[in-house]
Scaffold this active site. Sequence first.
Site, short mmCIF file in Angstrom:
data_model
loop_
_atom_site.label_atom_id
_atom_site.label_comp_id
_atom_site.label_asym_id
_atom_site.label_seq_id
_atom_site.Cartn_x
_atom_site.Cartn_y
_atom_site.Cartn_z
N SER A 168 0.72 -1.29 0.09
CA SER A 168 0.05 -0.02 -0.07
C SER A 168 0.71 1.19 0.14
O SER A 168 1.08 2.03 0.92
CB SER A 168 -0.81 -0.07 1.18
OG SER A 168 -1.82 -1.12 1.03
N GLY A 170 0.56 4.09 -1.48
CA GLY A 170 0.02 5.44 -1.21
C GLY A 170 -0.14 5.81 0.36
O GLY A 170 0.12 7.07 0.82
N ASP A 171 -0.83 4.54 1.09
CA ASP A 171 -1.20 5.09 2.65
C ASP A 171 0.13 5.04 3.14
O ASP A 171 0.18 5.97 4.30
CB ASP A 171 -1.86 3.63 2.81
CG ASP A 171 -3.37 3.81 2.62
OD1 ASP A 171 -4.23 4.34 2.93
OD2 ASP A 171 -3.53 3.12 1.28
N MET A 172 1.12 4.08 3.06
CA MET A 172 2.49 4.24 3.77
C MET A 172 3.05 5.33 3.63
O MET A 172 3.77 5.98 4.60
CB MET A 172 3.05 2.85 3.60
CG MET A 172 2.63 1.59 3.92
SD MET A 172 1.70 1.45 5.31
CE MET A 172 3.21 0.69 6.23
N GLY A 175 1.41 8.25 5.30
CA GLY A 175 1.53 8.01 6.47
C GLY A 175 2.83 8.44 7.35
O GLY A 175 2.87 9.36 8.19
#
Length: 410
Positions: A168, A170-172, A175
């Site tokens: 993931s 984009g999320d990581m 984040g």
Amino acid sequence: MSQPLPLKGIRVIDYSHFLAGPYVGRCLAALGAEVIKVERPGTGDAGRQHAYTLDDQQSGYFLQLNMGKRGVSVNMKDPRGKAFMHKLCDSADVFIENYRPGALDKLGLGYAELAARNPRLVYCSISAYGHTGPDAHRAGFGLIAEAKSGIMQMVGVPGEAPPLLRISLGDMYTGIHAVAAINAALLGRVASGRGQHIDMALYDTLVSMHEYAVQCYTLSDGTVLPEQTGHDMPTSTLYGVFRAADGDLVIAAQVDDAWKRFAAMLEDNGAPAGFGADVRYHSLNGRNTHRQDILDVVKRWVAVRPVAEILRLLDEIDIPSAKVQRIDEVLADPQIQARGMLVEQRHPRYGTLRLANLPFRFSDCDTTVHQVAPDLGEHNAEVAAGLGFSAGEIASMQADGVLFTQGDVP
């Protein structure tokens, strides 16, 4: 290890779900913050249902992203639940959320309302598109940002649909940028005395990740568009993935000196005579021009040899290379073990858990988290008491489901 963790004394309210927000909370917990995970009654964070599950109940996904946190579950539809949350946020330094813009305003947990009550609050929002712009209202996940950002279009084999990125990204990536921004805002608060709203977008962070595609296009007046290249980099010959007799490996011999050592070694070990001395290949531009000729030789040479033999030959001449490893090989890798990249935790129901660690390494403090992720509402009473609620008030809220605990009927 003699220093306290860097964020000791900082209270974080993690009002997020799935991945990007919980990952931020996990990082801040590892850095020493007290992180309180807030979930809805009943099912809690939707990540609790995500694979891999133990006994069809406990999600490894949730365990991975929420270790080191305390957990409460609050019914925001009850006025007492809203009052509890306001009191909790009044006590906080940081608030994390990753809902669609405007969703928390309706619950009385938007930035304007919480900042009016607690001006020192650092409020971090994570969404697909951010809180401004024509797409701000749209839903999205990492997959959507990966597709829109131009990253997905550059990977895979020409003529085929791009592959799904199995991490993931984009999320990581969003984040960890949020972690950096939160720490910067906390540092800025020392001088200003005030917190602020941090608006993080998955789409923004992936566009910022382009280390060459944007400038290739803008500096060429729009004539250079990065395309799918398959298994190597046409602008950095030789740099790519190759199939050996018993597996796959990567080779990075794109620098002139490294290329000359690599080509000479190939010639000494069966490549065509003169390959190492061919001056056409001694500059990057020359290698890129004759890329296909080079690939034909290298692929044939690699294909008939086992990975271990190739890596040994490349190590002897200091050429960066590696086997393309499966996850079981990664976890057994002595380097990963030496770096402590697996953390062991003792779970009261499932025994020893082995989960991926974070890459933070400090010289004088240990960021390894040994506390397992909380059960739903596990710390309701403890957190409520710390906020000044009486035993009677806590018992009443628990009996009425305002504070929900795993096993209760919603």
